[in-house]
Design a protein around this motif. Structure first.
Motif, PDB file in Angstrom:
ATOM      1  N   ILE A  27       9.576 -10.076  -3.523  1.00  0.00           N
ATOM      2  CA  ILE A  27       9.197  -8.743  -4.013  1.00  0.00           C
ATOM      3  C   ILE A  27       8.024  -8.853  -4.980  1.00  0.00           C
ATOM      4  O   ILE A  27       7.069  -8.074  -4.910  1.00  0.00           O
ATOM      5  CB  ILE A  27      10.404  -8.055  -4.685  1.00  0.00           C
ATOM      6  N   PHE A  28       8.087  -9.840  -5.878  1.00  0.00           N
ATOM      7  CA  PHE A  28       7.005 -10.038  -6.850  1.00  0.00           C
ATOM      8  C   PHE A  28       5.684 -10.332  -6.143  1.00  0.00           C
ATOM      9  O   PHE A  28       4.655  -9.722  -6.438  1.00  0.00           O
ATOM     10  CB  PHE A  28       7.361 -11.189  -7.798  1.00  0.00           C
ATOM     11  N   GLY A  29       5.711 -11.266  -5.192  1.00  0.00           N
ATOM     12  CA  GLY A  29       4.493 -11.631  -4.480  1.00  0.00           C
ATOM     13  C   GLY A  29       3.921 -10.483  -3.672  1.00  0.00           C
ATOM     14  O   GLY A  29       2.701 -10.271  -3.644  1.00  0.00           O
ATOM     15  N   LEU A  30       4.793  -9.722  -3.013  1.00  0.00           N
ATOM     16  CA  LEU A  30       4.349  -8.596  -2.195  1.00  0.00           C
ATOM     17  C   LEU A  30       3.677  -7.519  -3.042  1.00  0.00           C
ATOM     18  O   LEU A  30       2.588  -7.031  -2.699  1.00  0.00           O
ATOM     19  CB  LEU A  30       5.543  -8.013  -1.431  1.00  0.00           C
ATOM     20  N   PHE A  31       4.315  -7.158  -4.152  1.00  0.00           N
ATOM     21  CA  PHE A  31       3.757  -6.101  -4.993  1.00  0.00           C
ATOM     22  C   PHE A  31       2.520  -6.564  -5.749  1.00  0.00           C
ATOM     23  O   PHE A  31       1.609  -5.766  -5.988  1.00  0.00           O
ATOM     24  CB  PHE A  31       4.812  -5.578  -5.965  1.00  0.00           C
ATOM     25  N   LEU A  32       2.481  -7.825  -6.125  1.00  0.00           N
ATOM     26  CA  LEU A  32       1.280  -8.346  -6.767  1.00  0.00           C
ATOM     27  C   LEU A  32       0.106  -8.313  -5.797  1.00  0.00           C
ATOM     28  O   LEU A  32      -1.012  -7.916  -6.168  1.00  0.00           O
ATOM     29  CB  LEU A  32       1.512  -9.780  -7.247  1.00  0.00           C
ATOM     30  N   PHE A  33       0.355  -8.689  -4.539  1.00  0.00           N
ATOM     31  CA  PHE A  33      -0.702  -8.652  -3.520  1.00  0.00           C
ATOM     32  C   PHE A  33      -1.197  -7.223  -3.304  1.00  0.00           C
ATOM     33  O   PHE A  33      -2.409  -6.976  -3.290  1.00  0.00           O
ATOM     34  CB  PHE A  33      -0.170  -9.237  -2.209  1.00  0.00           C
ATOM     35  N   MET A  34      -0.268  -6.278  -3.137  1.00  0.00           N
ATOM     36  CA  MET A  34      -0.662  -4.885  -2.901  1.00  0.00           C
ATOM     37  C   MET A  34      -1.413  -4.311  -4.097  1.00  0.00           C
ATOM     38  O   MET A  34      -2.379  -3.554  -3.936  1.00  0.00           O
ATOM     39  CB  MET A  34       0.574  -4.036  -2.579  1.00  0.00           C
ATOM     40  N   TYR A  35      -0.990  -4.678  -5.298  1.00  0.00           N
ATOM     41  CA  TYR A  35      -1.660  -4.168  -6.499  1.00  0.00           C
ATOM     42  C   TYR A  35      -3.089  -4.698  -6.602  1.00  0.00           C
ATOM     43  O   TYR A  35      -4.024  -3.941  -6.869  1.00  0.00           O
ATOM     44  CB  TYR A  35      -0.865  -4.559  -7.739  1.00  0.00           C
ATOM     45  N   LEU A  36      -3.266  -5.986  -6.346  1.00  0.00           N
ATOM     46  CA  LEU A  36      -4.599  -6.577  -6.416  1.00  0.00           C
ATOM     47  C   LEU A  36      -5.522  -5.995  -5.341  1.00  0.00           C
ATOM     48  O   LEU A  36      -6.702  -5.741  -5.596  1.00  0.00           O
ATOM     49  CB  LEU A  36      -4.506  -8.096  -6.270  1.00  0.00           C
TER      50      LEU A  36
END
Length: 309
Positions: A27-36
């Motif tokens: 979840i952390f990696g997915l949302f960090l990717f989408m945010y960036l």
């Protein structure tokens, strides 16, 4: 000190996603990717418009404002969620929750109003092309954007002040990954009739109203396009508003889908997952929609990235 079943509230707990420790890194990696991607994509749109004199037109002025708002909109919720996942905490302070709720309301409303203003811009461009430069003059464009900011800032302030009047119970849990106003209101221990009344009234006035304006503008646009005699002329006219129509469909489609999903399956995980669509996915996709189908934007982005003269 407790008084009855109420206490001084220090923080809320956000229970939007799965508590399974194995899923937290994903979840952390997915949302960090989408945010960036969201920040980078919208920032590129803004820089491309600022750097290319050919894009200094009302349509791209509104688009640059929309991109800025999308960055702020996503930044209101995602960074706090990432911090909570990293620290293995679901807490958000009372002041932080009210602040997040205020900015979320303001930027969501700005998205809505800017899309309406952009629909009006396309209406003038297609239905009154000979008077476009006179009607959509720089002064009017600035006034329209300023009006959007004023209305949405006051709207967010109104809800925030009303929430501050509520009393909350201890150990308050919100079934979202951010402080969504409806969830916060319905978690209160005190009477929320006034809050609900203002919430529903504002939803009709500030959500249905802009949508009606967009639908009216496109009804006139479609009528004007149908009156064009050549197929090439029809395609050229439609292509100028295709990107905006796609973004409008995505924004309202996901928003309506969230409400229907929350009503049909009001669990924490389902509500939070549905909310991701319009709080994260839509702002992330907007730059791609406006750049892939727009020759001028693709040319400006190419010049920006490869530093062509």
């Amino acid at each position: 000190m407790k008084h009855g079943n109420k206490t001084h509230l220090a923080e809320f707990s956000l229970w939007g996603f799965s508590e399974d420790p194995a899923l937290q890194p994903l979840i952390f990696g997915l949302f960090l990717f989408m945010y960036l991607v969201t920040v980078a994509g919208n920032l590129l749109i803004i820089l491309a418009i600022l750097s290319d004199p050919h894009l200094h037109t009302p349509m791209y002025f509104f688009l640059s404002n929309l991109s800025l708002v999308d960055i702020c909109f996503t930044s209101t919720t995602v960074p706090k969620m990432l911090v909570n996942i990293q620290t293995q905490s679901k807490a958000i302070s009372y002041a932080g929750c009210i602040t997040q709720m205020y900015f979320f309301i303001a930027f969501a409303g700005l998205d809505d109003f800017l899309l309406t203003v952009m629909a009006y811009d396309r209406f003038v461009a297609i239905c009154h092309p000979l008077h476009y430069t006179v009607i959509m003059n720089p002064r009017l464009c600035v006034q329209l954007v300023l009006m959007c900011w004023i209305i949405t800032v006051l709207h967010g302030l109104l809800h925030s002040l009303l929430v501050l009047q509520l009393s909350f119970c201890a150990n308050l849990e919100i079934p979202q990954f951010f402080c969504e106003v409806n969830q916060v209101i319905h978690s209160a221990c005190s009477d929320t009739f006034l809050n609900d009344l203002v919430l529903y009234f504002a939803a009709v006035l500030l959500a249905v109203g802009p949508l009606a304006g967009i639908l009216y503008s496109y009804s006139k646009i479609i009528s004007s396009i149908r009156a064009i005699s050549t197929a090439q002329g029809k395609y050229k006219a439609f292509s100028t508003c295709a990107s905006h129509l796609s973004v409008v469909s995505l924004f309202y489609g996901t928003s309506i889908g969230v409400n229907l999903s929350a009503g049909a399956a009001p669990s924490s995980a389902s509500t939070a997952t549905a909310s991701v669509m319009y709080t994260v996915v839509t702002p992330m996709l907007n730059p791609f929609i406006y750049s892939l189908r727009n020759t001028d934007m693709k040319r400006a982005l190419k010049r920006l990235l490869v530093r062509e003269p």
